[in-house]
Design a protein around this motif. Sequence first.
Motif, PDB file in Angstrom:
ATOM      1  N   THR A 133      17.946  30.815  57.921  1.00 58.03           N
ATOM      2  CA  THR A 133      18.494  31.247  59.214  1.00 58.03           C
ATOM      3  C   THR A 133      19.112  32.631  59.092  1.00 58.03           C
ATOM      4  OG1 THR A 133      18.937  28.955  59.857  1.00 58.03           O
ATOM      5  CG2 THR A 133      20.099  30.672  61.069  1.00 58.03           C
ATOM      6  N   LEU A 134      19.832  32.875  57.999  1.00 56.82           N
ATOM      7  CA  LEU A 134      20.406  34.205  57.778  1.00 56.82           C
ATOM      8  C   LEU A 134      19.313  35.252  57.715  1.00 56.82           C
ATOM      9  CD1 LEU A 134      23.298  35.201  55.433  1.00 56.82           C
ATOM     10  CD2 LEU A 134      21.171  36.485  55.367  1.00 56.82           C
ATOM     11  N   LEU A 135      18.249  34.953  56.973  1.00 64.20           N
ATOM     12  CA  LEU A 135      17.143  35.907  56.851  1.00 64.20           C
ATOM     13  C   LEU A 135      16.522  36.186  58.216  1.00 64.20           C
ATOM     14  CD1 LEU A 135      15.773  37.189  54.243  1.00 64.20           C
ATOM     15  CD2 LEU A 135      13.919  35.589  54.664  1.00 64.20           C
ATOM     16  N   HIS A 136      16.296  35.128  58.991  1.00 67.21           N
ATOM     17  CA  HIS A 136      15.652  35.285  60.299  1.00 67.21           C
ATOM     18  C   HIS A 136      16.543  36.047  61.278  1.00 67.21           C
ATOM     19  CE1 HIS A 136      12.949  31.558  59.405  1.00 67.21           C
ATOM     20  NE2 HIS A 136      12.595  32.641  58.741  1.00 67.21           N
ATOM     21  N   CYS A 137      17.843  35.799  61.239  1.00 64.68           N
ATOM     22  CA  CYS A 137      18.761  36.533  62.121  1.00 64.68           C
ATOM     23  C   CYS A 137      18.840  38.001  61.712  1.00 64.68           C
ATOM     24  CB  CYS A 137      20.148  35.900  62.085  1.00 64.68           C
ATOM     25  SG  CYS A 137      20.276  34.303  62.931  1.00 64.68           S
ATOM     26  N   GLN A 162       6.603  32.656  50.840  1.00 64.02           N
ATOM     27  CA  GLN A 162       6.130  31.820  49.742  1.00 64.02           C
ATOM     28  C   GLN A 162       4.647  31.500  49.855  1.00 64.02           C
ATOM     29  OE1 GLN A 162       8.543  28.348  48.971  1.00 64.02           O
ATOM     30  NE2 GLN A 162       6.897  27.246  47.954  1.00 64.02           N
ATOM     31  N   ASP A 163       4.156  31.301  51.079  1.00 61.59           N
ATOM     32  CA  ASP A 163       2.767  30.866  51.259  1.00 61.59           C
ATOM     33  C   ASP A 163       1.807  32.030  51.539  1.00 61.59           C
ATOM     34  OD1 ASP A 163       3.689  31.475  53.752  1.00 61.59           O
ATOM     35  OD2 ASP A 163       3.241  29.528  54.659  1.00 61.59           O
ATOM     36  N   PHE A 164       2.247  33.256  51.256  1.00 55.95           N
ATOM     37  CA  PHE A 164       1.428  34.468  51.273  1.00 55.95           C
ATOM     38  C   PHE A 164       1.031  34.921  52.680  1.00 55.95           C
ATOM     39  CE2 PHE A 164      -0.425  32.015  47.483  1.00 55.95           C
ATOM     40  CZ  PHE A 164       0.672  32.295  46.678  1.00 55.95           C
ATOM     41  N   ASN A 165       0.602  33.982  53.555  1.00 57.43           N
ATOM     42  CA  ASN A 165       0.220  34.318  54.932  1.00 57.43           C
ATOM     43  C   ASN A 165      -0.898  35.348  55.012  1.00 57.43           C
ATOM     44  OD1 ASN A 165       2.064  32.530  55.940  1.00 57.43           O
ATOM     45  ND2 ASN A 165       3.527  34.036  56.646  1.00 57.43           N
ATOM     46  N   LEU A 166      -1.859  35.267  54.100  1.00 53.03           N
ATOM     47  CA  LEU A 166      -3.038  36.128  54.176  1.00 53.03           C
ATOM     48  C   LEU A 166      -4.077  35.481  55.074  1.00 53.03           C
ATOM     49  CD1 LEU A 166      -3.437  37.119  50.401  1.00 53.03           C
ATOM     50  CD2 LEU A 166      -2.198  38.339  52.201  1.00 53.03           C
ATOM     51  N   LEU A 189      12.696  45.143  52.875  1.00 53.69           N
ATOM     52  CA  LEU A 189      11.742  44.064  52.646  1.00 53.69           C
ATOM     53  C   LEU A 189      12.506  42.750  52.646  1.00 53.69           C
ATOM     54  CD1 LEU A 189       8.785  43.193  51.786  1.00 53.69           C
ATOM     55  CD2 LEU A 189       9.721  43.102  49.471  1.00 53.69           C
ATOM     56  N   PHE A 190      12.108  41.832  53.524  1.00 51.94           N
ATOM     57  CA  PHE A 190      12.656  40.478  53.530  1.00 51.94           C
ATOM     58  C   PHE A 190      11.673  39.565  52.806  1.00 51.94           C
ATOM     59  CE2 PHE A 190      14.866  42.203  57.279  1.00 51.94           C
ATOM     60  CZ  PHE A 190      16.170  41.851  56.955  1.00 51.94           C
ATOM     61  N   ALA A 191      12.156  38.853  51.796  1.00 56.90           N
ATOM     62  CA  ALA A 191      11.302  37.981  50.992  1.00 56.90           C
ATOM     63  C   ALA A 191      11.874  36.570  51.016  1.00 56.90           C
ATOM     64  CB  ALA A 191      11.212  38.501  49.562  1.00 56.90           C
ATOM     65  N   ASP A 192      11.084  35.609  51.468  1.00 56.95           N
ATOM     66  CA  ASP A 192      11.523  34.217  51.556  1.00 56.95           C
ATOM     67  C   ASP A 192      10.796  33.411  50.484  1.00 56.95           C
ATOM     68  OD1 ASP A 192      12.595  31.826  52.292  1.00 56.95           O
ATOM     69  OD2 ASP A 192      11.948  31.894  54.382  1.00 56.95           O
ATOM     70  N   GLU A 193      11.498  33.086  49.402  1.00 57.77           N
ATOM     71  CA  GLU A 193      10.937  32.345  48.259  1.00 57.77           C
ATOM     72  C   GLU A 193       9.627  32.991  47.762  1.00 57.77           C
ATOM     73  OE1 GLU A 193      12.448  30.074  46.710  1.00 57.77           O
ATOM     74  OE2 GLU A 193      13.750  28.942  48.073  1.00 57.77           O
ATOM     75  N   PRO A 194       9.629  34.286  47.454  1.00 56.47           N
ATOM     76  CA  PRO A 194       8.369  34.954  47.110  1.00 56.47           C
ATOM     77  C   PRO A 194       7.732  34.475  45.812  1.00 56.47           C
ATOM     78  CG  PRO A 194      10.228  36.390  46.627  1.00 56.47           C
ATOM     79  CD  PRO A 194      10.783  35.201  47.363  1.00 56.47           C
ATOM     80  N   THR A 195       8.518  33.842  44.942  1.00 50.73           N
ATOM     81  CA  THR A 195       7.960  33.343  43.680  1.00 50.73           C
ATOM     82  C   THR A 195       7.873  31.820  43.646  1.00 50.73           C
ATOM     83  OG1 THR A 195      10.157  33.284  42.618  1.00 50.73           O
ATOM     84  CG2 THR A 195       8.887  35.334  42.432  1.00 50.73           C
TER      85      THR A 195
END
Length: 244
Positions: free
Chosen positions: A52-56, A96-100, A167-173
């Motif tokens: 939620t913090l990231l999205h806000c 996390q799920d790449f979204n390609l 750059l916002f990264a949500d669980e990138p690894t």
Amino acid sequence: MTAPVAPVQLHQVTRHYGMGEARVNALSEVSVTFPAGSWTAVMGPSGSGKSTLLHCAAGLDRVSAGRVLLAGQDITHATDTALTRLRRRTLGFVFQDFNLIGSLTAEQNVALPLKLAGARPSRQDVRAALAHVGLQDRVRHRPRELSGGQQQRVAIARAMVTRPSVLFADEPTGALDTNSARTVLALLRRMVDGAGQTVVMVTHDPVAAASADAVVFLSDGRIADRLPRPTAAQVAERLTRLEG
């Protein structure tokens, strides 16, 4: 010399969902600044308000109270159109799920944000972004022909090609093996140290968090702790304390 304006600032931000007895406070009066040219990891127990913090902060979710400043602009009451324009100019996203897009090549996936912004992608710029993440020999490969680590590197190249300040990264690894995760973290480090970009990363992994300049810990929608120059052991200890 005047210090650069912090690209992301939250002032007394509250975000709640639902009404009456069903109301849930995902964030409660959170104030945090992510300094320019720094890497901050955001951690906390499940349900603590990290996403939620990231999205806000990115303007993907509206706050219930408080203010959000992005690239020096107050976006709290900005229109959806204004937010979209600002995000396309200022922000990059890695998930996390790449979204390609499976039907597109690596090169086409990286070019997509430029096309969506109405720009004509330069093949040179797109291929330079892929070369930066070590995939110059994979430009014509589709996601199914790439490993998970390679797909995440394509996602980082896609986020970099617009030269975002944040750059916002949500669980990138989160979906990667140890070696691939190490490569991705090194790329993020290079973005901060080499290009002066700002990285805000949600993670559950103390090793990943230890790559950042600082860690902000959330608990029950509030900032519970901060840790500069973290080590994995320090992060794990504080996270265990919050979860305990």
